[in-house]
Design an enzyme around this catalytic site. Structure first.
Site: not given
Ligand code: BG6
Length: 484
Positions: A63, A153, A187, A240, A245
């Protein structure tokens, strides 16, 4: 303690490039946002540098009223954070275009699609509600054949919204062209769970309820809110981290061996496990915890209370730490608690999946010092494998000591976002979340969200920089694991 580093770890990044010389366009919706700058573009920079997408055009849209120059500056800046400044990356920056647009409007989306060439990947770096509206508009105007979709996500906000988004997407492209992203699946250590479990004879035969007391999947972070109030206050730790995850990690830890690493096989095995997963005892009040941090100090950094962070509505009662105990009701895992926890602003920074084995049936009388059961640890930062075993310590050979064997996992070739982007460019959805699985993950956490919203589980508090609330569901006294 023994430490070794393998020269080459099994990693999806080692696959040969499948996308050579096919012109591709990445159309990034939400290009001016934080996600693009922090995670997506750096991942893309490394992927481009690896040579895996030799002919790429990058079209950004948002935007914000940016022009091409500003967008190119953003891309170059993000690429630079990961040292991606070679000739391939420079060409992507040079040819990049930015088109300001309302991605929910037909005319604007037509204009964006007309700016794409060759094989197109559309990345929705947008909030779920905007993604749904953009997808609905695309359904009306249609997409060029072969278009792939990548969605960040959270996928939806509950089971019903995830289902209706899935229905919309199903009308747009076939399921294997939809890449629902969970960057944990990119990862290398998470992918390594497959190698560890299925390329060794010694672990898999004991990974079942006869030998395992419990499985913990923990992601404790030192980071606080970090300016993400707009997104985080509406999500909280459960959505989250756990709904996305940690459930993906659970699926990889608990699934049966796939015959191949083909997307159909891997995602089918994961789905089977998640369909069998539910809150322990069907009692989310007893088997969940929520808490938020108060002011404190983490790593020498002073953090305000979560409730006092700019942009937070304290009356929402958003949690920054969530715990839940789950059951995986399969033949292999029935009776084994899977304890999931993630929290922010914590001292511990524990990021690992830990399999705690049952105690030996009997430690012979005369052998002393036995205290702790064996544990297998998969660390997600540092990325390492650990094995806690009981052997005789120094001196008296009949006196037991626990030792910790450690091996570092080889580093992945690409960062997680590079890895998941590669899946979309290659048309390989193995590392993306299948539609039914996204709905299952909402179904698993729904009873917890319901009792939390009803106020049946108190919102506890913990000082930033502490280890979280004292009555953690993951902190039974030694030997107490058997109470489940
Ligand atoms: C994200 C979350 O998807 O993953 C965050 O929204 C989190 O809150 C993060 O900190 C952690 O993943 P990484 O790979 O950055 O350690």
């Amino acid at each position: 303690m023994t430490t070794s580093t393998p020269s080459a770890a099994p990693c999806v990044a080692d696959r040969p490039a499948l996308s050579e010389a096919v012109p591709q366009t990445l159309l990034l919706l939400g290009a001016s946002g934080d996600l693009a700058a922090r995670l997506l573009l750096p991942g893309l920079g490394r992927l481009v540098a690896s040579g895996a997408v030799p002919d790429l055009r990058l079209v950004g849209s948002g935007r914000d009223d940016w022009d091409d120059e500003r967008w190119r500056g953003r891309i170059a800046g993000s690429f630079a954070t990961v040292g991606a400044g070679g000739p391939r990356e420079a060409e992507v920056v040079r040819s990049a275009r930015y088109l300001a647009a309302d991605v929910t409007a037909e005319e604007d989306l037509r204009r964006l699609l007309a700016a794409c060439q060759g094989q197109t990947v559309i990345f929705f770096a947008l909030p779920p509600a905007v993604t749904a509206r953009a997808a609905a508009t695309l359904a009306r105007i249609g997409l060029p054949p072969g278009t792939r979709l990548m969605l960040e996500k959270p996928f939806g906000t509950d089971t019903a919204s995830a289902r209706s988004l899935n229905d919309l997407l199903a009308g747009l492209v076939p399921e294997d062209q939809v890449h629902r992203i969970d960057h944990f699946l990119g990862k290398s250590t998470v992918v390594n769970i497959l190698g560890l479990r299925f390329a060794n004879r010694i672990f898999e035969p004991v990974l079942n309820s006869a030998h395992v007391a419990c499985v913990d999947i923990v992601f404790d972070e030192a980071l606080g809110l970090e300016g993400r109030a707009g997104y985080y206050d509406g999500a909280g730790a459960l959505v989250d981290m756990v709904q996305s995850h940690l459930l993906q990690v659970l699926a990889l830890m608990a699934m049966d061996a796939p015959p191949t690493l083909d997307a159909r096989e891997v995602r089918g095995r994961k789905a089977q496990v998640l369909r069998a997963t539910r809150v322990w005892d069907g009692d989310p009040v007893r088997w969940s915890r929520r808490a938020r941090y108060t002011a404190g100090e983490v790593d020498g950094r002073r953090l305000p209370a979560y409730a006092d962070e700019p942009g937070i509505d304290p009356t929402r009662g958003t949690e920054t730490l969530a715990e839940v105990v789950l059951a995986v009701d399969t033949w292999r895992w029935a009776g084994v608690p899977f304890r999931l926890r993630s929290g922010k602003a914590l001292a511990g920074r524990r990021k690992e999946a830990v399999i705690t084995f049952r105690q030996p049936p009997r430690v012979p009388t005369g052998l002393t010092g036995y205290e702790q059961p064996d544990r297998l640890r998969i660390g997600f930062g540092p990325d390492r494998l650990g094995l806690d075993v009981n052997i005789n310590g120094p001196g008296d050979p009949l006196e037991i000591d626990q030792v910790h064997l450690v091996a570092d996992f080889g580093p992945g070739g690409l960062p997680p976002y590079g890895e998941v982007l590669r899946g979309a460019f290659d048309g390989d959805p193995t590392l993306s979340v299948r539609g039914d699985t996204a709905e299952e993950c909402w179904r698993i956490v729904a009873p917890v969200l319901e009792v939390w919203r009803a106020g049946a589980v108190p919102l506890q508090e913990y000082p930033a920089g502490s280890h979280g609330p004292a009555d953690s569901l993951l902190a039974p006294a030694p030997g107490e694991v058997a109470r489940y």
